[in-house]
Design an enzyme around this catalytic site. Structure first.
Site, mmCIF file in Angstrom:
data_model
loop_
_atom_site.group_PDB
_atom_site.id
_atom_site.type_symbol
_atom_site.label_atom_id
_atom_site.label_comp_id
_atom_site.label_asym_id
_atom_site.label_seq_id
_atom_site.Cartn_x
_atom_site.Cartn_y
_atom_site.Cartn_z
ATOM 1 N N ASP A 168 -10.205 -4.804 -4.203
ATOM 2 C CA ASP A 168 -9.583 -3.833 -3.295
ATOM 3 C C ASP A 168 -10.406 -2.541 -3.260
ATOM 4 O OD1 ASP A 168 -7.921 -2.016 -1.935
ATOM 5 O OD2 ASP A 168 -6.103 -2.926 -2.742
ATOM 6 N N HIS B 33 -8.060 -5.393 0.226
ATOM 7 C CA HIS B 33 -6.776 -4.713 0.455
ATOM 8 C C HIS B 33 -6.003 -5.533 1.479
ATOM 9 C CE1 HIS B 33 -4.266 -1.221 -0.115
ATOM 10 N NE2 HIS B 33 -4.179 -1.002 1.183
ATOM 11 N N SER C 158 0.835 -1.200 0.000
ATOM 12 C CA SER C 158 0.000 0.000 0.000
ATOM 13 C C SER C 158 0.877 1.259 0.000
ATOM 14 C CB SER C 158 -0.971 -0.047 1.186
ATOM 15 O OG SER C 158 -2.009 0.890 1.031
#
Length: 221
Positions: free
Chosen positions: A170, A201, A115
């Site tokens: 996601d 995610h 991320s």
């Protein structure tokens, strides 16, 4: 120098994986995957998991948390604070230099991130004059416009292989953003492996297995 969590898979490691966590997590977040990831026969590795600085994050009402940069907007085009990105890239470069001083040169160091950490991995990788062994960017995006990426790209950086992975469901960083980042990197001359998984995610077992296979090729060179 950032504080770090370190794990070594054997004595006198000659390779390093420097792994950057996501927003609001810390260096302990990905340490548990090491036993799942490492394969028999690999050289001894040092895993380094730094803690991001604590800073206010705009989209979270200014709450202070560990973050590699401020997130100003949910819109990906305006999400990343580029000054914060640059500051974190400098922190990562300091950690890479420390590994070189400890006997692990950049060509035996892999930079990984999830991320926000993956965004820093890509930003740092673009600007590397001395290539790393590889870049691993999970559930992430390119934290700058393409024109900025082109301006920052060092010719030698293109030799770094890139592994990217993304969840098809996601809700935080949409799959389209990961695909766009992979396509942008390919357009800049990088060799990119992109894998998709039916997850949100997160990280899944199949992804770790695929990453292990990709690492196997790097570590046996």
């Amino acid at each position: 120098m950032l504080e770090t969590v370190e794990l070594e898979t054997g004595p006198a490691p000659q390779w390093c994986v420097l792994w950057l966590h996501g927003l609001g997590a810390d260096g302990h977040d990905f340490a548990p995957i090491v036993p799942e990831l490492v394969r028999p026969g690999w050289p001894a590795l040092r895993f380094v998991f730094p803690h991001a600085p604590v800073r206010p994050v705009t989209i979270n009402g200014g709450m202070r948390m560990r973050a590699w940069y401020d997130i100003r907007d949910l819109d990906l085009a305006n999400r990343a604070d580029l000054d914060g990105v640059d500051a974190s890239v400098a922190e990562v470069e300091a950690l890479i230099a420390r590994e070189a001083a400890r006997g692990i040169p950049p060509q035996r160091l892999l930079l990984a991130g999830f991320s926000q950490g993956g965004a820093i991995t890509l930003a740092a990788g673009l600007a590397r004059r001395e290539p790393l062994a590889g870049l691993i960017a999970l559930s992430t995006y390119l934290p700058m416009p393409m024109a900025t990426a082109q301006a920052r790209l060092q010719p030698q950086a293109r030799t770094q292989p890139v592994f990217m992975a993304h969840g098809t469901f996601d809700p935080v960083v949409p799959l389209a953003a990961g695909v766009a980042a992979a396509q942008a990197l390919e357009g800049l001359g990088f060799a990119v492996t992109l894998r998709r998984y039916p997850m949100q995610h997160a990280v899944c077992g199949e992804e770790i297995a695929d990453l292990a296979g990709w690492l196997d090729a790097r570590l046996k060179t």
